[in-house]
Scaffold this motif. Structure first.
Motif, PDB file in Angstrom:
ATOM      1  N   TYR A  25     -11.506 -58.004 -10.534  1.00 22.08           N
ATOM      2  CA  TYR A  25     -12.705 -58.744 -10.968  1.00 22.08           C
ATOM      3  C   TYR A  25     -12.419 -59.518 -12.255  1.00 22.08           C
ATOM      4  CZ  TYR A  25     -17.579 -59.494 -12.359  1.00 22.08           C
ATOM      5  OH  TYR A  25     -18.764 -60.058 -12.743  1.00 22.08           O
ATOM      6  N   ALA A  42     -12.415 -62.766  -2.222  1.00 26.79           N
ATOM      7  CA  ALA A  42     -13.824 -62.665  -1.840  1.00 26.79           C
ATOM      8  C   ALA A  42     -13.957 -62.026  -0.461  1.00 26.79           C
ATOM      9  CB  ALA A  42     -14.474 -64.045  -1.853  1.00 26.79           C
ATOM     10  N   PHE A  45     -13.547 -58.346  -0.820  1.00 30.11           N
ATOM     11  CA  PHE A  45     -14.722 -57.663  -1.354  1.00 30.11           C
ATOM     12  C   PHE A  45     -15.846 -57.556  -0.324  1.00 30.11           C
ATOM     13  CE2 PHE A  45     -13.073 -58.598  -5.731  1.00 30.11           C
ATOM     14  CZ  PHE A  45     -13.088 -57.280  -6.171  1.00 30.11           C
ATOM     15  N   VAL A  46     -15.869 -58.459   0.661  1.00 25.90           N
ATOM     16  CA  VAL A  46     -16.841 -58.321   1.752  1.00 25.90           C
ATOM     17  C   VAL A  46     -16.416 -57.200   2.692  1.00 25.90           C
ATOM     18  CG1 VAL A  46     -18.056 -59.458   3.629  1.00 25.90           C
ATOM     19  CG2 VAL A  46     -17.384 -60.775   1.636  1.00 25.90           C
ATOM     20  N   PRO A  49     -16.497 -53.164   0.467  1.00 25.43           N
ATOM     21  CA  PRO A  49     -17.548 -53.373  -0.548  1.00 25.43           C
ATOM     22  C   PRO A  49     -17.512 -52.346  -1.681  1.00 25.43           C
ATOM     23  CG  PRO A  49     -18.477 -52.370   1.417  1.00 25.43           C
ATOM     24  CD  PRO A  49     -17.042 -52.671   1.743  1.00 25.43           C
ATOM     25  N   PHE A  53     -21.518 -57.224  -3.258  1.00 21.03           N
ATOM     26  CA  PHE A  53     -21.068 -58.603  -3.064  1.00 21.03           C
ATOM     27  C   PHE A  53     -21.951 -59.597  -3.803  1.00 21.03           C
ATOM     28  CE2 PHE A  53     -20.176 -62.462  -0.417  1.00 21.03           C
ATOM     29  CZ  PHE A  53     -18.851 -62.563  -0.793  1.00 21.03           C
ATOM     30  N   LYS A  54     -23.193 -59.195  -4.103  1.00 18.92           N
ATOM     31  CA  LYS A  54     -24.065 -60.076  -4.900  1.00 18.92           C
ATOM     32  C   LYS A  54     -23.441 -60.359  -6.258  1.00 18.92           C
ATOM     33  CE  LYS A  54     -28.291 -58.323  -2.714  1.00 18.92           C
ATOM     34  NZ  LYS A  54     -27.574 -57.409  -1.791  1.00 18.92           N
ATOM     35  N   VAL A  56     -20.216 -60.441  -6.873  1.00 24.29           N
ATOM     36  CA  VAL A  56     -19.105 -61.362  -6.619  1.00 24.29           C
ATOM     37  C   VAL A  56     -19.630 -62.783  -6.438  1.00 24.29           C
ATOM     38  CG1 VAL A  56     -17.173 -61.893  -5.083  1.00 24.29           C
ATOM     39  CG2 VAL A  56     -17.740 -59.502  -5.594  1.00 24.29           C
ATOM     40  N   SER A  73     -18.397 -68.094  -1.157  1.00 19.77           N
ATOM     41  CA  SER A  73     -19.002 -66.816  -0.771  1.00 19.77           C
ATOM     42  C   SER A  73     -19.429 -66.831   0.694  1.00 19.77           C
ATOM     43  CB  SER A  73     -20.214 -66.520  -1.662  1.00 19.77           C
ATOM     44  OG  SER A  73     -19.867 -66.532  -3.021  1.00 19.77           O
ATOM     45  N   ALA A  77     -17.918 -64.511   3.611  1.00 16.77           N
ATOM     46  CA  ALA A  77     -18.813 -63.589   4.308  1.00 16.77           C
ATOM     47  C   ALA A  77     -18.864 -63.886   5.801  1.00 16.77           C
ATOM     48  CB  ALA A  77     -20.216 -63.662   3.705  1.00 16.77           C
TER      49      ALA A  77
END
Length: 204
Positions: A25, A42, A45-46, A49, A53-54, A56, A73, A77
């Protein structure tokens, strides 16, 4: 590939992401790696989790502005949703159907998705009426086509991606605009939920 092989690889990757989540991060935020690397992180991270993710999305909004941050994003996603769908469809399909059949409360969701897959998935993505982790995998257990799942998921993700990226880009510099955007988004969710309930009442 055997089921336990997939589970083992996923588990090990998730552990690595969890252990190094804060260094990753910080590196993303301060060192600004290239866009392809940012996209892959990204996406990670999806799929894993270990951070909401919000957060990110907001960070990408800070780094690249609301539009590009939201686009990165949204692309990550959407790609992750396809990966999860295909993985579940090809590896966990039979086991998943057998497991979910034990839960009678899932029958209503199953009927809604199979009867009106696009609108049900779209609404589920627009507002958190269902756990998003469930929406990522459940359609793969049903007779829902990949293109329907991808289209509904991709469209449904757009408002949240734009809002969280905008909040990230403006929260520290323009708190008033961020508050207004948050209020508009809450009103939008309330409107969608109201329309959804009206749609359900007509279907009853």
């Amino acid at each position: 590939m055997k089921l336990w092989h997939v589970a083992l690889m996923y588990g090990l990757t998730a552990i690595i992401f969890f252990i190094y989540r804060h260094p990753i991060y910080d590196w993303m935020l301060h060192d600004r790696p290239s866009l392809p690397v940012i996209f892959l992180l990204a996406l990670g991270f999806v799929l894993f989790p270990v951070l909401p993710f919000k957060i990110v999305i907001g960070m990408l909004g800070i780094m690249y502005g609301p539009l590009l941050g939201a686009l990165i994003s949204w692309t990550a996603a959407s790609a992750a949703s396809v990966i999860v769908y295909m993985l579940v469809k090809t590896t966990f399909h039979e086991q998943g159907r057998a497991y979910l059949a034990k839960f009678k409360q899932m029958e209503k969701l199953k009927r809604m998705m199979e009867k009106n897959p696009f609108i049900t998935l779209l609404i589920a993505r627009l507002i958190p009426i269902f756990p998003q982790a469930l929406i990522n995998i459940y359609p793969a257990f049903l007779s829902i086509r990949l293109r329907t799942y991808v289209a509904a998921s991709a469209l449904g993700k757009i408002p949240a991606m734009l809002v969280y990226a905008y909040l990230g880009s403006s929260l520290l510099t323009d708190g008033r605009s961020a508050l207004i955007a948050a209020c508009i988004y809450v009103a939008f969710l309330a409107l969608i939920l109201t329309l959804y309930k009206l749609w359900l009442s007509k279907k009853a």
